[in-house]
Design a protein around this motif. Structure first.
Motif, PDB file in Angstrom:
ATOM      1  N   LEU A 141      97.651  56.944  91.907  1.00  0.00           N
ATOM      2  CA  LEU A 141      96.906  58.062  92.478  1.00  0.00           C
ATOM      3  C   LEU A 141      96.021  57.586  93.620  1.00  0.00           C
TER       4      LEU A 141
ATOM      5  N   VAL B 245      96.117  58.908  97.458  1.00  0.00           N
ATOM      6  CA  VAL B 245      94.931  59.399  98.158  1.00  0.00           C
ATOM      7  C   VAL B 245      94.694  58.564  99.404  1.00  0.00           C
TER       8      VAL B 245
ATOM      9  N   CYS C  54      94.585  60.099 103.050  1.00  0.00           N
ATOM     10  CA  CYS C  54      93.306  60.073 103.744  1.00  0.00           C
ATOM     11  C   CYS C  54      93.376  59.278 105.040  1.00  0.00           C
TER      12      CYS C  54
ATOM     13  N   GLU D 154      92.119  71.265  91.179  1.00  0.00           N
ATOM     14  CA  GLU D 154      92.292  69.891  90.701  1.00  0.00           C
ATOM     15  C   GLU D 154      92.187  68.866  91.830  1.00  0.00           C
ATOM     16  N   GLN D 155      92.052  69.308  93.046  1.00  0.00           N
ATOM     17  CA  GLN D 155      92.109  68.426  94.210  1.00  0.00           C
ATOM     18  C   GLN D 155      90.957  67.427  94.216  1.00  0.00           C
ATOM     19  N   LYS D 156      91.258  66.188  94.593  1.00  0.00           N
ATOM     20  CA  LYS D 156      90.274  65.102  94.566  1.00  0.00           C
ATOM     21  C   LYS D 156      89.831  64.636  95.954  1.00  0.00           C
ATOM     22  N   TYR D 157      90.435  65.140  97.011  1.00  0.00           N
ATOM     23  CA  TYR D 157      90.109  64.719  98.365  1.00  0.00           C
ATOM     24  C   TYR D 157      90.378  65.877  99.317  1.00  0.00           C
TER      25      TYR D 157
ATOM     26  N   ASN E  20      86.523  61.795 101.932  1.00  0.00           N
ATOM     27  CA  ASN E  20      87.758  61.095 101.610  1.00  0.00           C
ATOM     28  C   ASN E  20      87.530  59.612 101.368  1.00  0.00           C
TER      29      ASN E  20
ATOM     30  N   ALA F 230      86.185  59.564  97.876  1.00  0.00           N
ATOM     31  CA  ALA F 230      87.258  59.858  96.910  1.00  0.00           C
ATOM     32  C   ALA F 230      88.200  58.665  96.770  1.00  0.00           C
TER      33      ALA F 230
ATOM     34  N   SER G 140      86.507  55.889  94.691  1.00  0.00           N
ATOM     35  CA  SER G 140      86.054  56.187  93.331  1.00  0.00           C
ATOM     36  C   SER G 140      87.202  56.246  92.335  1.00  0.00           C
ATOM     37  N   ILE G 141      88.442  56.225  92.817  1.00  0.00           N
ATOM     38  CA  ILE G 141      89.600  56.270  91.928  1.00  0.00           C
ATOM     39  C   ILE G 141      89.954  54.847  91.521  1.00  0.00           C
TER      40      ILE G 141
END
Length: 160
Positions: free
Chosen positions: A4, A8, A12, A56-59, A152, A155, A158-159
């Protein structure tokens, strides 16, 4: 780095907020007829029928990524509206909303659309053309790019 995080990072880093791919530019021509109000409304109608809010989007996604995926958060949906509008000759800016039309405190983005002597807010995420948010700030493109890049970056890092 998880898969993931790799996805991202890939998303990004390959686009900028206002990136318009060749296919997005070609698509914008579908709206490039009629007066300004007609163009603005046609873009809005297409977006409300085809682009869904992604909880649910993370960025943040670029305008092109929103066009391709047909999903985004308010910021992303506003980017796509701005890019399509500008490709059709309309004047737009992002609006950062602090209090929405119900006077609720929010962290939200929509679009300011300028006509001859008037400005209206267009909000694809609220599915409302000419919405009356109570408190907002118009921001320039550099500010939008910095928000996009900062969010971004955060994000992406942080993953785990």
């Amino acid at each position: 780095m998880s898969s993931l995080a790799g996805i991202v990072k890939e998303h990004c880093s390959c686009f900028t907020a206002f990136y318009a791919s060749h296919d997005l530019k070609l698509f914008a021509k579908e709206f490039n007829h009629g007066n300004k109000v007609k163009k603005a409304k046609q873009i809005f109608d297409w977006m409300t029928e085809n682009v869904k809010y992604d909880q649910e989007q993370k960025y943040y996604k670029s305008a092109t990524e929103v066009y391709w995926s047909r999903t985004g958060v308010c910021f992303d949906m506003s980017l796509l509206y701005i890019v399509l509008s500008r490709l059709c000759g309309l004047k737009t800016k992002m609006a950062i909303v602090k209090k929405d039309y119900l006077n609720e405190r929010v962290h939200h983005a929509c679009v300011s659309l300028e006509f001859m002597f008037d400005k209206i807010l267009v909000d694809p995420a609220y599915y409302t053309f000419n919405i009356r948010h109570r408190k907002y700030k118009l921001v320039n493109d550099d500010y939008v790019r910095s928000m996009y890049n900062a969010f971004n970056y955060k994000a992406m890092h942080s993953i785990t």
